[in-house]
Motif scaffolding. Structure first.
Motif, short mmCIF file in Angstrom:
data_model
loop_
_atom_site.label_atom_id
_atom_site.label_comp_id
_atom_site.label_asym_id
_atom_site.label_seq_id
_atom_site.Cartn_x
_atom_site.Cartn_y
_atom_site.Cartn_z
N ASP A 30 0.86 -1.09 0.12
CA ASP A 30 -0.06 0.23 0.03
C ASP A 30 0.98 1.36 -0.07
O ASP A 30 0.59 2.30 -0.74
CB ASP A 30 -0.94 0.13 1.23
N GLU A 37 -3.10 6.44 -6.26
CA GLU A 37 -4.24 6.77 -5.48
C GLU A 37 -5.04 7.92 -5.99
O GLU A 37 -6.38 8.10 -6.25
CB GLU A 37 -4.37 6.47 -3.93
N LEU A 40 -6.45 8.02 -9.74
CA LEU A 40 -7.77 7.33 -9.90
C LEU A 40 -8.86 8.24 -9.38
O LEU A 40 -10.01 8.24 -9.68
CB LEU A 40 -7.84 6.14 -9.47
N ASP A 52 -14.31 -0.60 -8.39
CA ASP A 52 -13.14 -0.89 -8.51
C ASP A 52 -12.77 -2.31 -8.92
O ASP A 52 -12.92 -3.26 -8.08
CB ASP A 52 -12.57 -0.37 -7.16
N CYS A 55 -9.50 -5.11 -6.75
CA CYS A 55 -9.03 -4.03 -5.87
C CYS A 55 -8.20 -4.24 -4.64
O CYS A 55 -7.77 -3.65 -4.07
CB CYS A 55 -10.52 -3.63 -5.00
N THR A 60 -7.21 1.39 -3.36
CA THR A 60 -7.84 2.41 -3.89
C THR A 60 -9.15 2.73 -3.80
O THR A 60 -9.66 3.86 -4.13
CB THR A 60 -7.65 2.12 -5.44
N ARG A 122 -6.59 -0.26 -10.36
CA ARG A 122 -4.90 0.02 -10.34
C ARG A 122 -4.38 -1.53 -10.61
O ARG A 122 -4.52 -2.41 -9.41
CB ARG A 122 -4.71 0.69 -9.04
#
Length: 278
Positions: A30, A37, A40, A52, A55, A60, A122
């Motif tokens: 993370d 982050e 998006l 998402d 995920c 995100t 992502r």
């Protein structure tokens, strides 16, 4: 004979070793990918219902939910039950009332039709057996004129940090399968023409890919764990005897040395920002 389930190999991978590795190293990952982050979140400002895809543990999803405020909602979907379980724990611990999570294969999950005004990802959309079917399914879940905003890796050649461990350890792992850029995997969306063709065939309009280069960093001591847990090397290590495992980890760790300075490993993530409209 029964037909193989769609994305069966990915489901087995992410519900077993790969998923557990990502849960174990979630805090590190993370932090590593935090710069993505806001990109998006900015891409979907004004949306009310965001989906998402891929995920993971929800970084995100939470970031977008925070940016939307109480009037918006972000739903995270991932094929990995261990990662979704972690995301749900985080949501409960932080009181993230406008973020929710599904264990779902986005290629075939029965999302409510026309339920989302934005779809994001992502690094979560490069793993489908049938990407056209997957994005057609997501198009059905999206409202007319919904926004699509995804970040995907460009080529392996443009991302040497991502393959440093396997390149360095290759002499010790002659049976390590080479990455196939045409197969589901990290670099499956490297070819922009292929990505545009997939999305257009699935019913998305105004498809646009722009290069996105993002500076990322991690503390140098974290590389020992990163080398032993992430990517193809991390998957094969548990099958090796202790001496060979130690030698592979040491070789992989040396592969990251060109990226280390002043106590940190730094690299540029060479990606695409992929946009479209429903």
């Amino acid at each position: 004979m029964t037909q193989p389930q769609a994305n069966q190999a990915q489901a087995e991978l992410w519900n077993n070793q790969a998923g557990h590795n990502w849960v174990e190293q979630n805090a590190m990952l993370d932090r590593l990918f935090a710069p993505f982050e806001p990109l998006l979140a900015d891409a979907v400002q004004g949306a009310k219902a965001v989906l998402d895809i891929g995920c993971g543990a929800g970084a995100t999803t939470f970031a977008v939910a925070r940016s939307l405020g109480a009037q918006g909602r972000c739903t995270g979907a991932d094929i990995s039950a261990p990662l979704i379980e972690l995301a749900r724990r985080k949501a409960a611990e932080t009181g993230a009332d406008n973020a929710d999570f599904l264990v779902a294969d986005a290629q075939q999950h029965a999302f409510p039709p026309a339920a989302f005004d934005a779809v994001i990802s992502r690094f979560g959309v490069m793993f489908f057996d049938d990407p056209v079917a997957a994005f057609a399914n997501l198009r059905r879940a999206a409202r007319p004129d919904a926004r699509l905003a995804m970040i995907a890796w460009r080529s392996a050649a443009e991302n040497p940090f991502m393959t440093a461990a396997e390149r360095a350890a290759a002499p010790l792992l002659p049976d390590l399968p080479p990455r196939d850029p045409a197969a589901p995997g990290q670099f499956a969306f490297a070819d922009p023409e292929r990505v545009s063709g997939i999305l257009s065939a699935a019913g998305w309009r105004d498809v646009d890919l722009q290069p996105l280069d993002v500076a990322c960093a991690m503390p140098a001591p974290a590389l020992d764990i990163y080398a032993a847990r992430m990517g193809p090397v991390g998957l094969v290590l548990p099958t090796l005897d202790e001496d060979r495992r130690r030698a592979v980890v040491e070789a992989a760790r040396r592969g990251f040395e060109p990226f280390v300075a002043d106590g940190a490993a730094r690299f540029t993530a060479a990606c695409w920002m992929v946009r479209g409209r429903g």
